[in-house]
Design a protein around this motif. Structure first.
Motif, PDB file in Angstrom:
ATOM      1  N   ALA A  70       0.819  -1.202   0.000  1.00 10.17           N
ATOM      2  CA  ALA A  70       0.000   0.000   0.000  1.00 10.17           C
ATOM      3  C   ALA A  70       0.858   1.259   0.000  1.00 10.17           C
ATOM      4  N   LEU A  79      -3.901   2.140  -6.586  1.00 10.06           N
ATOM      5  CA  LEU A  79      -4.889   2.087  -5.511  1.00 10.06           C
ATOM      6  C   LEU A  79      -6.075   1.216  -5.916  1.00 10.06           C
ATOM      7  N   GLU A  80      -6.488   1.303  -7.164  1.00  8.23           N
ATOM      8  CA  GLU A  80      -7.565   0.450  -7.657  1.00  8.23           C
ATOM      9  C   GLU A  80      -7.163  -1.023  -7.627  1.00  8.23           C
ATOM     10  N   LEU A  82      -5.217  -2.363  -5.402  1.00  2.83           N
ATOM     11  CA  LEU A  82      -5.329  -2.806  -4.005  1.00  2.83           C
ATOM     12  C   LEU A  82      -6.734  -3.306  -3.726  1.00  2.83           C
ATOM     13  N   SER A  83      -7.724  -2.572  -4.215  1.00  2.00           N
ATOM     14  CA  SER A  83      -9.117  -2.967  -4.028  1.00  2.00           C
ATOM     15  C   SER A  83      -9.419  -4.262  -4.772  1.00  2.00           C
ATOM     16  N   ASN A  87      -6.638  -6.197  -0.823  1.00  2.30           N
ATOM     17  CA  ASN A  87      -5.619  -5.860   0.165  1.00  2.30           C
ATOM     18  C   ASN A  87      -6.291  -5.288   1.409  1.00  2.30           C
ATOM     19  N   GLN A  90      -6.676   0.037   1.663  1.00  3.55           N
ATOM     20  CA  GLN A  90      -7.223   0.550   0.409  1.00  3.55           C
ATOM     21  C   GLN A  90      -7.523   2.041   0.550  1.00  3.55           C
ATOM     22  N   SER A  92     -10.067   5.347  -1.498  1.00  2.00           N
ATOM     23  CA  SER A  92     -11.014   5.695  -2.551  1.00  2.00           C
ATOM     24  C   SER A  92     -11.574   7.088  -2.295  1.00  2.00           C
ATOM     25  N   HIS A  98     -17.162   2.021  -3.686  1.00  2.85           N
ATOM     26  CA  HIS A  98     -16.138   1.348  -2.892  1.00  2.85           C
ATOM     27  C   HIS A  98     -16.724   0.676  -1.646  1.00  2.85           C
ATOM     28  N   THR A 102     -16.186  -3.173  -0.330  1.00  5.52           N
ATOM     29  CA  THR A 102     -15.686  -3.478   1.018  1.00  5.52           C
ATOM     30  C   THR A 102     -16.618  -4.446   1.748  1.00  5.52           C
ATOM     31  N   TRP A 153      -8.856   6.744   3.455  1.00  5.50           N
ATOM     32  CA  TRP A 153      -8.023   5.548   3.455  1.00  5.50           C
ATOM     33  C   TRP A 153      -8.637   4.581   4.460  1.00  5.50           C
TER      34      TRP A 153
END
Length: 290
Positions: A70, A79-80, A82-83, A87, A90, A92, A98, A102, A153
């Motif tokens: 991260a 970052l996308e 990671l989602s 991970n 994350q 967004s 998002h 989650t 975050w």
């Protein structure tokens, strides 16, 4: 802000870190990632990481949790990813999209019953919308928002050993005090910790809203508290840190106080953390506490 003022690459040495709380790790991720996004470079900050053999505990906290990855995700594309890869860490600026991802990630691992899942989804949605509606509502953030949006975050995971779900969301905005005290700027500080505590306490009272001309507003704090049930286990709790104040809600009630014992310095923005035990018994008992 020191990272943003540097005109050269920054080296952060984590080789000797032996433990790191999820909240502290998330704050580090947020501060580093904000600087990377605003500087337009994933390589703006580089890291020395714990060695698997020489520092196994540090390696577990920094590398195995996904924090190291991260910290190197300094672009929207990374970052996308990671989602996409689920991970723990994350980020967004798109609440509706998002939050759905989650909730789906947590449900696939923890298997909440339907009422509890609905309450958790409501709490996380409210926290994300608070970022979108309030966290950066100050002219001082205008230039940042054009680059990184109204960003938060997060850190979310399920621990099967303790059968516990953790979700933390953090923003680098104006904080609860400045949000509810209209007319104050992002750079202003309250006169005392007691004043911050008082404002944070008021923010969790039903009907309190920064939109004083809209009496229908002010239920957001109830949505944030609702995943914690009156009949919940001792493990379950809600924690909120902002500025120099902290709020705790659990089966034993709620308490608000100065966060000096938890935080070394002034907390920028707002951090919200849920610690939940999935209720797999099913049924509609949980509806009593919504």
């Amino acid at each position: 802000m020191a990272l943003l003022k540097e005109d050269k690459r920054v080296l952060i040495d984590l080789r000797y870190v032996e433990s790191a709380t999820a909240a502290a790790s998330l704050i580090l991720f947020a501060i580093v990632n904000r600087a990377q996004l605003l500087k337009g470079s994933s390589d703006y900050a580089t890291f020395r990481l714990p060695h698997r053999e020489r520092n196994p505990d540090g390696y577990r906290w920094i590398v195995k949790t996904g924090l190291a990855r991260a910290l190197k995700s300094g672009s929207r594309q990374k970052l996308e990813e990671l989602s996409k890869d689920q991970n723990f860490f994350q980020s967004s600026d798109q609440p509706s999209e998002h939050v759905f991802k989650t909730i789906a990630m947590l449900q696939s691992k923890a298997q909440f019953n339907t009422p509890q899942l609905r309450l958790l989804a409501g709490g996380i949605t409210e926290a994300a919308l608070n970022v979108s509606h309030h966290a950066y509502d100050d002219p001082a953030y205008q230039d940042q928002l054009e680059i990184m949006g109204k960003r938060w975050w997060q850190c979310a995971w399920f621990d099967p050993e303790s059968d516990t779900v953790f979700f933390i969301i953090f923003d680098l905005g104006i904080g609860v005090f400045n949000s509810l005290r209209s007319g104050t700027s992002a750079a202003s500080l309250p006169s005392s910790i007691q004043e911050e505590v008082s404002v944070l306490n008021d923010s969790f009272k039903l009907g309190v809203s920064r939109y004083k001309d809209k009496p229908e507003r002010g239920r957001g704090s109830e949505d944030i508290k609702s995943p914690i049930h009156q009949n919940c286990s001792q493990m379950e709790k809600l924690l909120v840190y902002t500025g120099r104040a902290s709020y705790v809600y659990s089966k034993y009630g709620e308490s608000v106080g100065g966060a000096a014992g938890h935080l070394v310095q002034y907390m920028p923005g707002t951090l919200v953390q849920w610690q939940l035990s999935p209720n797999r018994r099913g049924g509609n008992d949980s509806d009593k506490h919504s």
